[in-house]
Design a protein around this motif. Sequence first.
Motif, PDB file in Angstrom:
ATOM      1  N   ARG A  30      27.518  65.370 139.310  1.00  0.00           N
ATOM      2  CA  ARG A  30      26.581  64.870 140.317  1.00  0.00           C
ATOM      3  C   ARG A  30      27.025  65.288 141.712  1.00  0.00           C
ATOM      4  NH1 ARG A  30      26.849  59.708 139.515  1.00  0.00           N
ATOM      5  NH2 ARG A  30      25.357  59.920 137.834  1.00  0.00           N
ATOM      6  N   GLY A  31      26.127  65.942 142.434  1.00  0.00           N
ATOM      7  CA  GLY A  31      26.423  66.342 143.809  1.00  0.00           C
ATOM      8  C   GLY A  31      27.317  67.558 143.917  1.00  0.00           C
ATOM      9  N   CYS A  32      27.613  68.214 142.786  1.00  0.00           N
ATOM     10  CA  CYS A  32      28.580  69.323 142.835  1.00  0.00           C
ATOM     11  C   CYS A  32      28.093  70.467 143.730  1.00  0.00           C
ATOM     12  CB  CYS A  32      28.924  69.821 141.440  1.00  0.00           C
ATOM     13  SG  CYS A  32      27.504  70.462 140.537  1.00  0.00           S
ATOM     14  N   ALA A  33      26.778  70.640 143.872  1.00  0.00           N
ATOM     15  CA  ALA A  33      26.276  71.733 144.700  1.00  0.00           C
ATOM     16  C   ALA A  33      26.471  71.458 146.181  1.00  0.00           C
ATOM     17  CB  ALA A  33      24.788  71.971 144.414  1.00  0.00           C
ATOM     18  N   ARG A  34      26.838  70.222 146.530  1.00  0.00           N
ATOM     19  CA  ARG A  34      27.046  69.875 147.942  1.00  0.00           C
ATOM     20  C   ARG A  34      28.493  70.040 148.354  1.00  0.00           C
ATOM     21  NH1 ARG A  34      25.219  64.630 147.228  1.00  0.00           N
ATOM     22  NH2 ARG A  34      26.866  64.053 148.671  1.00  0.00           N
ATOM     23  N   LEU A  47      10.603  72.119 147.289  1.00  0.00           N
ATOM     24  CA  LEU A  47      10.443  71.270 148.475  1.00  0.00           C
ATOM     25  C   LEU A  47      11.104  69.907 148.244  1.00  0.00           C
ATOM     26  CD1 LEU A  47       6.656  72.079 149.007  1.00  0.00           C
ATOM     27  CD2 LEU A  47       8.581  73.088 150.225  1.00  0.00           C
ATOM     28  N   CYS A  48      10.869  69.347 147.048  1.00  0.00           N
ATOM     29  CA  CYS A  48      11.449  68.031 146.734  1.00  0.00           C
ATOM     30  C   CYS A  48      12.962  68.132 146.558  1.00  0.00           C
ATOM     31  CB  CYS A  48      10.800  67.452 145.473  1.00  0.00           C
ATOM     32  SG  CYS A  48       9.038  67.184 145.704  1.00  0.00           S
ATOM     33  N   LEU A  49      13.414  69.238 145.999  1.00  0.00           N
ATOM     34  CA  LEU A  49      14.855  69.437 145.808  1.00  0.00           C
ATOM     35  C   LEU A  49      15.566  69.452 147.164  1.00  0.00           C
ATOM     36  CD1 LEU A  49      17.094  70.028 143.716  1.00  0.00           C
ATOM     37  CD2 LEU A  49      16.635  72.456 144.039  1.00  0.00           C
ATOM     38  N   ARG A  50      14.949  70.124 148.117  1.00  0.00           N
ATOM     39  CA  ARG A  50      15.523  70.172 149.473  1.00  0.00           C
ATOM     40  C   ARG A  50      15.605  68.756 150.070  1.00  0.00           C
ATOM     41  NH1 ARG A  50      12.791  69.210 154.488  1.00  0.00           N
ATOM     42  NH2 ARG A  50      10.963  70.155 153.556  1.00  0.00           N
ATOM     43  N   GLU A  53      19.355  70.670 138.479  1.00  0.00           N
ATOM     44  CA  GLU A  53      19.394  71.055 139.900  1.00  0.00           C
ATOM     45  C   GLU A  53      19.350  69.811 140.784  1.00  0.00           C
ATOM     46  OE1 GLU A  53      17.191  74.423 141.598  1.00  0.00           O
ATOM     47  OE2 GLU A  53      16.529  74.894 139.567  1.00  0.00           O
ATOM     48  N   PHE A  54      18.497  68.849 140.423  1.00  0.00           N
ATOM     49  CA  PHE A  54      18.412  67.616 141.215  1.00  0.00           C
ATOM     50  C   PHE A  54      19.724  66.818 141.121  1.00  0.00           C
ATOM     51  CE2 PHE A  54      14.161  66.949 142.995  1.00  0.00           C
ATOM     52  CZ  PHE A  54      13.452  68.000 142.426  1.00  0.00           C
ATOM     53  N   ILE A  55      20.319  66.781 139.916  1.00  0.00           N
ATOM     54  CA  ILE A  55      21.590  66.054 139.750  1.00  0.00           C
ATOM     55  C   ILE A  55      22.688  66.758 140.555  1.00  0.00           C
ATOM     56  CG2 ILE A  55      23.344  65.288 138.059  1.00  0.00           C
ATOM     57  CD1 ILE A  55      20.752  63.892 137.381  1.00  0.00           C
ATOM     58  N   PHE A  56      22.717  68.070 140.490  1.00  0.00           N
ATOM     59  CA  PHE A  56      23.739  68.829 141.232  1.00  0.00           C
ATOM     60  C   PHE A  56      23.550  68.638 142.749  1.00  0.00           C
ATOM     61  CE2 PHE A  56      25.079  72.344 137.954  1.00  0.00           C
ATOM     62  CZ  PHE A  56      25.280  71.347 136.997  1.00  0.00           C
ATOM     63  N   ALA A  57      22.290  68.415 143.161  1.00  0.00           N
ATOM     64  CA  ALA A  57      22.019  68.158 144.587  1.00  0.00           C
ATOM     65  C   ALA A  57      22.460  66.753 144.973  1.00  0.00           C
ATOM     66  CB  ALA A  57      20.535  68.342 144.877  1.00  0.00           C
ATOM     67  N   GLY A  58      22.733  65.913 143.970  1.00  0.00           N
ATOM     68  CA  GLY A  58      23.248  64.577 144.271  1.00  0.00           C
ATOM     69  C   GLY A  58      22.453  63.425 143.687  1.00  0.00           C
ATOM     70  N   ALA A  59      21.332  63.716 143.021  1.00  0.00           N
ATOM     71  CA  ALA A  59      20.516  62.627 142.464  1.00  0.00           C
ATOM     72  C   ALA A  59      21.243  61.946 141.307  1.00  0.00           C
ATOM     73  CB  ALA A  59      19.176  63.183 141.978  1.00  0.00           C
ATOM     74  N   HIS A  60      21.030  60.632 141.180  1.00  0.00           N
ATOM     75  CA  HIS A  60      21.606  59.897 140.053  1.00  0.00           C
ATOM     76  C   HIS A  60      20.767  60.061 138.794  1.00  0.00           C
ATOM     77  CE1 HIS A  60      24.404  58.031 142.759  1.00  0.00           C
ATOM     78  NE2 HIS A  60      24.881  57.259 141.801  1.00  0.00           N
ATOM     79  N   ALA A  61      19.456  60.150 138.971  1.00  0.00           N
ATOM     80  CA  ALA A  61      18.533  60.220 137.829  1.00  0.00           C
ATOM     81  C   ALA A  61      17.312  61.000 138.283  1.00  0.00           C
ATOM     82  CB  ALA A  61      18.145  58.809 137.390  1.00  0.00           C
ATOM     83  N   VAL A  62      16.403  61.278 137.343  1.00  0.00           N
ATOM     84  CA  VAL A  62      15.193  62.030 137.703  1.00  0.00           C
ATOM     85  C   VAL A  62      13.966  61.406 137.042  1.00  0.00           C
ATOM     86  CG1 VAL A  62      16.338  64.259 138.055  1.00  0.00           C
ATOM     87  CG2 VAL A  62      15.465  63.676 135.784  1.00  0.00           C
ATOM     88  N   PRO A 104      21.837  55.263 145.902  1.00  0.00           N
ATOM     89  CA  PRO A 104      21.466  56.379 145.029  1.00  0.00           C
ATOM     90  C   PRO A 104      20.046  56.896 145.280  1.00  0.00           C
ATOM     91  CG  PRO A 104      22.400  54.564 143.747  1.00  0.00           C
ATOM     92  CD  PRO A 104      22.195  54.050 145.140  1.00  0.00           C
ATOM     93  N   VAL A 105      19.845  58.159 144.925  1.00  0.00           N
ATOM     94  CA  VAL A 105      18.528  58.801 145.024  1.00  0.00           C
ATOM     95  C   VAL A 105      18.081  59.194 143.623  1.00  0.00           C
ATOM     96  CG1 VAL A 105      17.281  60.803 145.946  1.00  0.00           C
ATOM     97  CG2 VAL A 105      19.014  59.653 147.361  1.00  0.00           C
ATOM     98  N   ILE A 106      16.823  58.931 143.332  1.00  0.00           N
ATOM     99  CA  ILE A 106      16.230  59.354 142.056  1.00  0.00           C
ATOM    100  C   ILE A 106      15.272  60.492 142.378  1.00  0.00           C
ATOM    101  CG2 ILE A 106      14.762  58.611 140.124  1.00  0.00           C
ATOM    102  CD1 ILE A 106      15.983  55.741 140.675  1.00  0.00           C
ATOM    103  N   GLY A 107      15.543  61.665 141.832  1.00  0.00           N
ATOM    104  CA  GLY A 107      14.777  62.858 142.193  1.00  0.00           C
ATOM    105  C   GLY A 107      13.485  62.952 141.414  1.00  0.00           C
ATOM    106  N   CYS A 108      12.440  63.440 142.076  1.00  0.00           N
ATOM    107  CA  CYS A 108      11.136  63.577 141.425  1.00  0.00           C
ATOM    108  C   CYS A 108      10.338  64.657 142.145  1.00  0.00           C
ATOM    109  CB  CYS A 108      10.397  62.240 141.500  1.00  0.00           C
ATOM    110  SG  CYS A 108       8.749  62.269 140.769  1.00  0.00           S
ATOM    111  N   GLY A 109       9.688  65.514 141.375  1.00  0.00           N
ATOM    112  CA  GLY A 109       8.839  66.545 141.964  1.00  0.00           C
ATOM    113  C   GLY A 109       8.996  67.859 141.232  1.00  0.00           C
ATOM    114  N   GLY A 110       8.052  68.132 140.338  1.00  0.00           N
ATOM    115  CA  GLY A 110       8.002  69.442 139.688  1.00  0.00           C
ATOM    116  C   GLY A 110       9.011  69.665 138.586  1.00  0.00           C
TER     117      GLY A 110
END
Length: 300
Positions: A294-298, A219-222, A249-258, A234-240
């Motif tokens: 970073r963001g490669c999955a997008r 859910l957070c990854l989405r 996965e979060f970095i590939f989604a575009g996050a700078h850090a987690v 920038p977005v810092i990913g968090c959740g699970g």
Amino acid sequence: MELDLTVELRKIRLSSPVMPAAGTFGFGEEYAELYDLSCLGALVTKTFTLRPRSGNPQPRVWETPCGLLNSIGLENPGVDVFVAEIFPRLLRFGVPVVVSVYGESAEEFGEIARRIPKEAKALELNLSCPNVPGKPSVLSAEEIFSRVAAAREAWPGELWAKISPEGDHLASAKAAEEAGADAIVATNTFRGMAIDLERRAPVFSNILAGLSGPAIKPLCLRIVYELCKALRIPVIGCGGITTGQDALEFIFAGAHAVQVGTANFFDPLAIPRILKEMKEWLGARRVKSLAEVRGCARKR
Ligand SMILES: Cc1cc2nc3c(=O)[nH]c(=O)nc-3n(C[C@H](O)[C@H](O)[C@H](O)COP(=O)(O)O)c2cc1C
């Protein structure tokens, strides 16, 4: 060539992309006995408020399949005790300190931001706590704008806005960006609940509690994926996040850090392990820097 894991944010640079999530790392002391905290991008504190808070009655945590419900209620000794006693102790670790703060109004956010020492690496605004009795965890975009703007006026340094995964997360994040936030932390916990059958009553005195852990990762990854597409900051990913693969996965989604929260409870060595797993995965594929992926999955 060494794998470059440094992270360039708007006003600061972190030597590592992994840091603990607010409220899940104590003051670092127990962890410092287990590993060298210099592997942290920063040490994010629990949330501090203007005045001391005793928090919610017990029970405060409840395990669920693949997750954890918590209702801590922002127990803390207040910002003045933090500044006088706790902050100097944290500086001893030689790790950048990110201070998490919560206010009940824009004025309170401004006041608390003014009291945070400028040696803090960043200020993280908790705009999303689900466990404060009588207070909404999902703020409107207008409320977010005024709170971030008040803190922005009082705090010249790097400013992060931590949002709820619920409500309109895009509108929340955009309001924070427009008000001057330098990064969005996405996300805090989801509101959940548990019922004690014997007592025929909700487990938590506040009825609702915040759900964290692996259960919320997709859910957070989405949300992070969507935010990274829509924002300039920038977005810092968090959740699970529990493994190096999760972090990537979060970095590939575009996050700078987690940020890593619940995993610290069931594996106190989670952060150094996650970093090691990230390095191994990237190294095996000859990736030279996080910026490269970073963001490669997008991009597909
Ligand atoms: C026991 C506990 C205490 C928390 N305390 C805070 C807090 O003080 N401030 C805050 O912004 N988030 C707090 N959180 C939320 C986490 O920082 C994080 O956003 C959330 O747990 C999702 O990440 P995770 O799934 O990796 O735990 C807390 C979470 C837990 C489980």
